[in-house]
Design a protein around this motif. Sequence first.
Motif, short mmCIF file in Angstrom:
data_model
loop_
_atom_site.label_atom_id
_atom_site.label_comp_id
_atom_site.label_asym_id
_atom_site.label_seq_id
_atom_site.Cartn_x
_atom_site.Cartn_y
_atom_site.Cartn_z
N LEU A 234 0.86 -1.09 0.22
CA LEU A 234 0.00 -0.04 -0.09
C LEU A 234 0.81 1.29 -0.08
CD1 LEU A 234 -2.81 1.28 0.05
CD2 LEU A 234 -2.74 0.95 2.65
N MET A 235 1.98 1.24 0.82
CA MET A 235 2.84 2.37 0.94
C MET A 235 3.45 2.63 -0.55
SD MET A 235 6.34 2.68 2.92
CE MET A 235 7.19 1.69 1.72
N LEU A 236 4.04 1.55 -1.40
CA LEU A 236 4.51 1.84 -2.59
C LEU A 236 3.32 2.51 -3.45
CD1 LEU A 236 6.44 -1.47 -2.94
CD2 LEU A 236 7.40 0.86 -2.27
N GLU A 237 2.08 1.89 -3.37
CA GLU A 237 1.31 2.38 -4.39
C GLU A 237 0.91 3.72 -4.01
OE1 GLU A 237 0.18 1.20 -6.86
OE2 GLU A 237 0.92 -0.88 -6.61
N VAL A 238 0.87 4.34 -2.62
CA VAL A 238 0.48 5.56 -2.24
C VAL A 238 1.49 6.51 -2.79
CG1 VAL A 238 0.28 7.17 -0.52
CG2 VAL A 238 -1.10 5.02 -0.40
N LYS A 239 2.82 6.08 -2.51
CA LYS A 239 3.87 6.89 -2.83
C LYS A 239 3.75 7.06 -4.42
CE LYS A 239 7.39 6.81 0.73
NZ LYS A 239 8.47 6.15 1.30
N GLU A 240 3.80 6.30 -5.25
CA GLU A 240 4.08 6.21 -6.69
C GLU A 240 2.94 7.33 -7.31
OE1 GLU A 240 5.99 5.56 -8.93
OE2 GLU A 240 4.88 5.95 -10.71
N ALA A 241 1.73 6.90 -6.48
CA ALA A 241 0.35 7.70 -7.02
C ALA A 241 0.56 9.16 -6.80
CB ALA A 241 -0.91 7.15 -6.40
N ASP A 264 -4.61 0.88 8.02
CA ASP A 264 -3.28 0.60 7.28
C ASP A 264 -2.82 2.01 6.96
OD1 ASP A 264 -3.63 -2.08 7.57
OD2 ASP A 264 -3.65 -2.57 5.39
N LEU A 265 -3.52 2.86 6.50
CA LEU A 265 -2.95 4.29 6.16
C LEU A 265 -2.39 5.24 7.25
CD1 LEU A 265 -5.78 5.41 3.62
CD2 LEU A 265 -3.06 4.96 3.07
N ALA A 266 -3.29 4.91 8.83
CA ALA A 266 -2.92 5.68 9.81
C ALA A 266 -1.66 4.97 10.33
CB ALA A 266 -3.92 5.26 10.94
N SER A 267 -1.47 3.73 10.06
CA SER A 267 -0.15 3.13 10.40
C SER A 267 1.16 3.53 9.64
CB SER A 267 -0.45 1.66 10.69
OG SER A 267 0.78 0.79 10.06
N ARG A 270 1.91 7.15 10.90
CA ARG A 270 2.26 7.14 12.15
C ARG A 270 3.86 6.64 12.18
NH1 ARG A 270 -0.47 3.47 16.65
NH2 ARG A 270 0.17 1.96 15.40
N ASP A 271 4.25 5.44 11.28
CA ASP A 271 5.69 5.41 11.38
C ASP A 271 6.49 6.36 10.32
OD1 ASP A 271 5.36 4.09 8.97
OD2 ASP A 271 5.31 2.23 9.69
N GLY A 272 5.79 7.15 9.63
CA GLY A 272 6.36 8.22 8.81
C GLY A 272 6.53 7.46 7.29
N SER A 273 5.98 6.31 7.22
CA SER A 273 6.44 5.85 5.61
C SER A 273 5.48 6.66 4.81
CB SER A 273 5.74 4.58 5.79
OG SER A 273 6.18 3.50 6.56
#
Length: 528
Positions: A234-241, A264-267, A270-273
């Motif tokens: 999810l992190m990779l998808e969000v970053k790329e988008a 998932d997004l909140a986590s 929270r960890d700065g990803s």
Amino acid sequence: MTQPAAMSSLAFHGAAGTVTGSCYELRHGDAAILIDCGLFQGPRELEKLNFSGFAFDPTRLAGVILTHAHLDHSGLLPRLAAQGYNGPIWCTPATAELLQFLLPDAARLNEQDAQRRNRRADRADDPPIEPLYTSADAETLLAQLRPVEFGTNFILCPGVEARLWNAGHVLGSASVEIHIADMRLLFSGDLGPHDNSLIGPAESPSGMDFVVAEATYGDRDRPDVTVEARRASLMLEVKEALHRGGNLLIPAFALERTQELLLDLASLLRDGSIKDARIFIDAPLATKITGVFARHAHELEVDAAAEMLRHPAFHFVEDVQQSRALASMSGAIIIAGSGMCEGGRMRHHLLNNLPDKNSTLLFVGYQAAGTLGRTILEGARRVRISGETVAVRLRVREIASYSAHADKSELVAWCEARLPILGSLFLTHGEDHALASLKQALDAPDRSILIPEIGEHYALSPHSPARRTHTGDPGIRQVVNRDWQNDYADFEVNLRKKLAAIENEQRRREAIARMRRVLDDFRDARQS
Ligand SMILES: [Zn+2]
């Protein structure tokens, strides 16, 4: 003279040979109780079954138990009340609270559907269509809900006692244990995966006379994906988008998938990803349901779930005006319904974003055949939305590891943990292939494993296999269990008409070439 022992029986009125319309009727002497009363969902012919009368007399039921809030288990309850059932409906407190929002919403959609169909000019001389049930019916039903905690015994009627167990599927979901005469029965309800990130794993007792187990994914094993691995994708998808500067649209179901995504997004925040994300939840029903999750946060497996669901980066969009205002934004994450893009506010976000090559559409849920979501996922370059043809230029992505259902090995493990089963194991709530595959995996010479058909009745006695006493209606069976040949016949009938409707000869040939390619792809794809 001694009284003959009262007969016990079990009838399957839905979710037999199919995955929707869950409804089982358990009888002991004169007492009848119902486990679930769900909507048939899918093709029109199947949905028509919702309008046919119940196969039992609703006024004579001694009680109803509901496993969970999904409409394919709960969605016909207002109709049951409208047709005279005024007794209690037992379910967990979370399920009762979820239904306060889900059933009125379903009633409103039924009313709108009936209005729309009555407005059609070609129906001018036909009698008006009545909605499946009204908002008033839903309100009546809600007053009949009787919340009961997991593990607490309750009495349905003299001689029939029950309790609920966590099924690990969605918030409040339960398996149902019933003691009737000298027998113990267990109905699985829908079962969740072991690694459900929101609620604990399913638990249930063993040593039953009869077990009714679901088989939705009885033929499929999911690759093992941990919650951490899913969050990383999810992190990779969000970053790329966000890097591309357009919006990220995520169609999501209101119950469970939206809340899983938010956690998932909140986590990740929270960890700065991920940083500086503006996340809009543009789905009024999902917003209300997120409120239920926050109130039941103590039942979730996530630390600080209540705070996470109210993360300051989350904006819950209230009215349609605010929703429309999102059209002028870029770099936003928009979560909206419906989960398969068939309705809801996602439609106007698609209208705005589909032609934008910088935007992204991310699927995180199952897209059924024939839905707009599936059409886009399969690579359509143009789609029709609200009468407009829209070019699809945005990036289409998918994360397939979100699931609220146990897969094949988890279903096998759940059934084996119930052993010994002294009478029979019934497999339900699955398509033919899933049922057969699960049966094969569980088969042993000393086990009675049955796959009931819709409309069948079975006589039950303690410690011995169930005996079929009544066969199903072949007409209904055919509707419920359309095989590929039925689908093909429909497709063939409409093919020429649909091709003729494409005006340009070149485009018609392109359509045929593309259909060929689809067939070739399927032929070449390795069976897995
Ligand atoms: Zn369910």
